[in-house]
Motif scaffolding. Structure first.
Motif, PDB file in Angstrom:
ATOM      1  N   SER A 171       0.762  -1.363   0.083  1.00 20.98           N
ATOM      2  CA  SER A 171      -0.113  -0.007   0.242  1.00 20.98           C
ATOM      3  C   SER A 171       0.743   1.322   0.073  1.00 20.98           C
ATOM      4  O   SER A 171       0.409   2.302  -0.511  1.00 20.98           O
ATOM      5  CB  SER A 171      -0.735  -0.154   1.238  1.00 20.98           C
ATOM      6  OG  SER A 171      -1.724  -0.937   1.274  1.00 20.98           O
ATOM      7  N   GLU A 202       2.115   1.805  -3.451  1.00 21.99           N
ATOM      8  CA  GLU A 202       0.921   2.303  -4.139  1.00 21.99           C
ATOM      9  C   GLU A 202       0.532   3.685  -4.148  1.00 21.99           C
ATOM     10  O   GLU A 202       0.490   4.587  -5.175  1.00 21.99           O
ATOM     11  CB  GLU A 202      -0.462   1.478  -4.276  1.00 21.99           C
ATOM     12  CG  GLU A 202      -0.281  -0.182  -4.737  1.00 21.99           C
ATOM     13  CD  GLU A 202      -1.475  -0.909  -4.494  1.00 21.99           C
ATOM     14  OE1 GLU A 202      -1.810  -1.828  -5.219  1.00 21.99           O
ATOM     15  OE2 GLU A 202      -2.303  -0.494  -3.461  1.00 21.99           O
ATOM     16  N   GLN A 203       0.659   4.155  -2.973  1.00 20.59           N
ATOM     17  CA  GLN A 203       0.289   5.566  -2.433  1.00 20.59           C
ATOM     18  C   GLN A 203       1.298   6.538  -3.265  1.00 20.59           C
ATOM     19  O   GLN A 203       1.151   7.663  -3.769  1.00 20.59           O
ATOM     20  CB  GLN A 203       0.052   5.726  -0.995  1.00 20.59           C
ATOM     21  CG  GLN A 203      -1.123   4.948  -0.577  1.00 20.59           C
ATOM     22  CD  GLN A 203      -1.277   4.917   0.797  1.00 20.59           C
ATOM     23  OE1 GLN A 203      -0.514   5.488   1.535  1.00 20.59           O
ATOM     24  NE2 GLN A 203      -2.112   4.102   1.614  1.00 20.59           N
ATOM     25  N   SER A 247      -1.227   1.421  -9.861  1.00 18.92           N
ATOM     26  CA  SER A 247      -2.536   0.461  -9.597  1.00 18.92           C
ATOM     27  C   SER A 247      -2.110  -0.774  -9.212  1.00 18.92           C
ATOM     28  O   SER A 247      -0.890  -0.954  -8.905  1.00 18.92           O
ATOM     29  CB  SER A 247      -3.199   0.307 -11.012  1.00 18.92           C
ATOM     30  OG  SER A 247      -2.291  -0.304 -12.010  1.00 18.92           O
ATOM     31  N   HIS A 248      -2.808  -1.437  -8.859  1.00 16.21           N
ATOM     32  CA  HIS A 248      -2.605  -2.886  -8.257  1.00 16.21           C
ATOM     33  C   HIS A 248      -1.822  -3.562  -9.505  1.00 16.21           C
ATOM     34  O   HIS A 248      -0.837  -4.501  -9.150  1.00 16.21           O
ATOM     35  CB  HIS A 248      -3.881  -3.698  -7.916  1.00 16.21           C
ATOM     36  CG  HIS A 248      -4.827  -3.062  -6.906  1.00 16.21           C
ATOM     37  ND1 HIS A 248      -4.187  -2.367  -5.926  1.00 16.21           N
ATOM     38  CD2 HIS A 248      -6.170  -2.770  -6.837  1.00 16.21           C
ATOM     39  CE1 HIS A 248      -5.281  -2.234  -4.932  1.00 16.21           C
ATOM     40  NE2 HIS A 248      -6.335  -2.051  -5.509  1.00 16.21           N
ATOM     41  N   LEU A 299       1.806  -2.281  -9.369  1.00 12.46           N
ATOM     42  CA  LEU A 299       2.555  -2.997  -8.391  1.00 12.46           C
ATOM     43  C   LEU A 299       2.839  -4.424  -8.581  1.00 12.46           C
ATOM     44  O   LEU A 299       4.074  -4.533  -8.390  1.00 12.46           O
ATOM     45  CB  LEU A 299       1.598  -2.750  -6.861  1.00 12.46           C
ATOM     46  CG  LEU A 299       2.284  -3.341  -5.812  1.00 12.46           C
ATOM     47  CD1 LEU A 299       3.469  -2.777  -5.510  1.00 12.46           C
ATOM     48  CD2 LEU A 299       1.344  -3.470  -4.641  1.00 12.46           C
ATOM     49  N   ARG A 353      -2.542  -6.721   1.261  1.00 13.32           N
ATOM     50  CA  ARG A 353      -3.945  -6.418   0.574  1.00 13.32           C
ATOM     51  C   ARG A 353      -5.150  -7.418   0.845  1.00 13.32           C
ATOM     52  O   ARG A 353      -6.213  -7.007   1.202  1.00 13.32           O
ATOM     53  CB  ARG A 353      -3.790  -6.258  -0.885  1.00 13.32           C
ATOM     54  CG  ARG A 353      -2.924  -5.105  -1.275  1.00 13.32           C
ATOM     55  CD  ARG A 353      -2.787  -5.025  -2.703  1.00 13.32           C
ATOM     56  NE  ARG A 353      -1.678  -6.146  -3.085  1.00 13.32           N
ATOM     57  CZ  ARG A 353      -1.236  -6.384  -4.532  1.00 13.32           C
ATOM     58  NH1 ARG A 353      -1.791  -5.689  -5.322  1.00 13.32           N
ATOM     59  NH2 ARG A 353      -0.332  -7.005  -4.472  1.00 13.32           N
ATOM     60  N   ASP A 406      -8.794   1.214 -10.337  1.00 14.62           N
ATOM     61  CA  ASP A 406      -7.370   0.919 -10.093  1.00 14.62           C
ATOM     62  C   ASP A 406      -7.059   1.100  -8.611  1.00 14.62           C
ATOM     63  O   ASP A 406      -6.124   0.321  -8.275  1.00 14.62           O
ATOM     64  CB  ASP A 406      -6.505   2.004 -11.010  1.00 14.62           C
ATOM     65  CG  ASP A 406      -6.597   1.347 -12.540  1.00 14.62           C
ATOM     66  OD1 ASP A 406      -7.209   0.331 -12.929  1.00 14.62           O
ATOM     67  OD2 ASP A 406      -6.269   2.115 -13.475  1.00 14.62           O
ATOM     68  N   HIS A 407      -7.577   2.188  -8.078  1.00 13.69           N
ATOM     69  CA  HIS A 407      -6.848   2.546  -6.773  1.00 13.69           C
ATOM     70  C   HIS A 407      -8.079   2.636  -5.735  1.00 13.69           C
ATOM     71  O   HIS A 407      -7.882   2.901  -4.630  1.00 13.69           O
ATOM     72  CB  HIS A 407      -6.619   4.128  -6.605  1.00 13.69           C
ATOM     73  CG  HIS A 407      -5.380   4.370  -7.802  1.00 13.69           C
ATOM     74  ND1 HIS A 407      -4.276   4.210  -7.645  1.00 13.69           N
ATOM     75  CD2 HIS A 407      -5.591   4.708  -8.774  1.00 13.69           C
ATOM     76  CE1 HIS A 407      -3.307   4.535  -8.711  1.00 13.69           C
ATOM     77  NE2 HIS A 407      -4.398   4.975  -9.471  1.00 13.69           N
TER      78      HIS A 407
END
Length: 535
Positions: free
Chosen positions: A37, A40-41, A46-47, A50, A360, A492-493
């Motif tokens: 996470s 990603e931030q 997006s997942h 990543l 996740r 995506d987020h």
């Protein structure tokens, strides 16, 4: 005891301590399960993107042949230095970016940094192999296999360090993970380089570190598992738990000091007895003769091992004749090889993908215990590797069970564990322990099975081909998980909460794992005649 024996026993245990320290602190596969996470931030990805970073890191590990080739041209300290620099740059730059000390990185820059960071472990592994080869002439392969199990502990060790520094349980979303990932291996490397510079590598044979090394690894494995799951340790300070784990990790160095002290006292006592004895014909009164006898004894032991190795090598052609270009072509056309390849992709690689998605998964279930599950996976993974290698060591001269049959037994619990993830949060702990144990054991026997089935010639090239299943499997299985998560999380987020977030993913993963189990059984049936002829 002669000075040569004393120095060699000290050198053996110090070398063992150096290798275990590097292996335990330089295998950062866990980083994505701890900082998904956070990445990603900060990277605004997006997942799926990543997951591409994870694939990049695993791809970097495929270039181990570069470090192996470099080892023939450069001194050992330079191999270690390159590995530490790659890790420091790969993770250090990302750490500075996430802590906003440097401008934001583009996705492609992050991709290249993860390739570099993943490749750093190859250089460090090559350095560990050089240490083992120089100090354990006859059993260096076993030493490498044993110490490689400590790479499974890196997740637990660094998680404990982060929790000890911050003083709170469940500290996963922190840039401290990235900071420790690049600094801790450097610190360990400096210690190892210092010890290495003081070591006097002996010329003959091995020390009697067996079976003491197995006692050590069993004690470490039992402690890490108990420390992870026993309720009693919940009342122990996190800082104290981190200190205890560090003390457990450095046991080989303590054994080296105790061994040196005991040998020194026994040598002093021996020399005093010799001084009081006036007989010149005494065997013990001639240190050079003692040294010569030691060398002869070790030489005889080495010849016996070589004969034993020769007997194995005579059958080590595998399922087909290898050793030249036509052999490699035949390998790529061999059905059994690709069955073995798919078994690895559907088994241990799937377990790694699950580990990378731990944070996740726990977020989707509002648990916030990714660090605890990471500790469980790391501890049980170490335990699985340990049991697998010990079983192979003690049954190496007997035909107890073939590796393909052992693979079937280890694959059977894995689809069950994945399907259990559909049920409840409590099953999450059970499944994580099962997947960690089975994946660790399968990884441990991977190289041995490759050598047995497909020959030991060009083994590095064959093993590299087999290992390509890891980035490919991570790309495919991780992509499926990311797409399903994005569809459930509205974009995506988007953040998805509930059991439905990974419901489809676990069904697909469980089915893939079940297919891998069937393939492992078919491979066992196809190789039965080969192993019956060997026995």
């Amino acid at each position: 005891m002669s000075n040569n024996q004393l120095k060699f026993r000290l050198s053996s245990w110090l070398t063992l301590g150096c290798i275990t320290l590097l292996q335990a602190l330089s295998a950062p596969r866990f980083i994505f399960s701890a900082c998904a996470s956070l990445m990603e931030q900060n990277y605004h990805i997006s997942h799926v993107q990543l997951n591409n970073l994870i694939v990049a890191s695993e791809t970097g590990r495929l270039f181990g042949f570069v470090s192996t080739a470099a080892a023939t041209c450069f001194p050992a300290w330079m191999i270690l230095f390159i590995g530490l620099v790659f890790g420091l740059v790969g993770y250090g730059v990302q750490c500075f970016c996430i802590s906003h000390r440097i401008p934001a990185l583009s996705f492609w820059q992050a991709l290249l940094l993860n390739i570099l960071a993943g490749n750093s472990s190859c250089w460090i592994n090559t350095y560990c192999q050089l240490l083992a080869t120089r100090n354990f002439k006859d059993s260096y392969r076993t030493i490498v296999e044993i110490t490689s199990t400590y790479s499974g502990l890196s997740g637990k060790i660094l998680t404990s360090l982060v929790e000890g520094i911050e003083g709170r349980k469940g500290s996963t979303n922190s840039s401290i993970y990235l900071l420790l990932t690049c600094l801790v291996p450097v610190a360990a490397g400096l210690i190892v380089a210092l010890v290495h510079s003081c070591l006097e590598f002996m010329e003959y044979g091995d020390s009697d570190v067996f079976p003491a090394v197995f006692v050590l690894i069993i004690a470490t494995g039992v402690y890490t598992v108990i420390e992870s799951v026993a309720p009693f340790f919940g009342f122990v300070s996190l800082r104290l738990r981190a200190v205890i784990l560090a003390l457990v990790l450095t046991i080989p160095f303590k054994v080296a000091l105790l061994t040196a002290a005991a040998d020194w006292f026994s040598a002093e006592k021996y020399h005093s007895q010799v001084t009081r004895t006036e007989s010149n014909d005494s065997f013990e009164s001639n240190p050079e003769k003692v040294s010569k006898e030691v060398k002869i004894a070790i030489g005889e032991e080495r010849e016996a091992d070589q004969k034993a190795g020769g007997e194995v090598d005579s059958d080590d052609k595998g399922l087909f004749k290898a050793g030249n270009d036509s052999g490699m072509k035949q390998l790529l056309l061999n059905v059994d090889f690709w069955m073995f390849y798919l078994v690895n992709a559907c088994g241990p690689t799937l377990g790694m993908v699950y580990l990378n998605n731990l944070e996740r998964i726990t977020q989707s279930r509002s648990m916030g215990e990714a660090s605890f599950l990471l500790e469980i996976s790391s501890a049980f993974g170490f335990f699985g590797r340990m049991l697998s290698i010990m079983f192979h060591w003690y049954t190496r001269e007997k035909s107890v069970i073939a590796n393909p049959a052992l693979t079937v037994l280890l694959m059977i619990p894995m689809p069950i564990a994945v399907f259990l993830l559909l049920d409840s949060n409590r099953c999450l702990y059970i499944s994580t322990g099962i997947l960690g144990t089975c994946s660790g054991a399968l990884i441990a026997i991977n190289s041995m099975t490759t050598s047995e089935l497909f020959g030991s010639e060009n083994l590095a090239a064959k093993q590299t081909i087999v290992l390509t299943n890891i980035p490919l499997g991570s790309l495919l299985f991780g992509y499926l998980a990311a797409i399903n998560l994005q569809s459930e999380g509205a974009g995506d987020h988007g953040v998805c909460i509930g059991l439905q977030c990974y419901h489809k993913t676990f069904i697909i993963w469980g089915s893939i794992c079940f297919i891998g189990t069937i393939l492992s059984f078919l491979l066992h049936l196809r190789t039965q005649n080969f192993y019956s002829q060997k026995s």
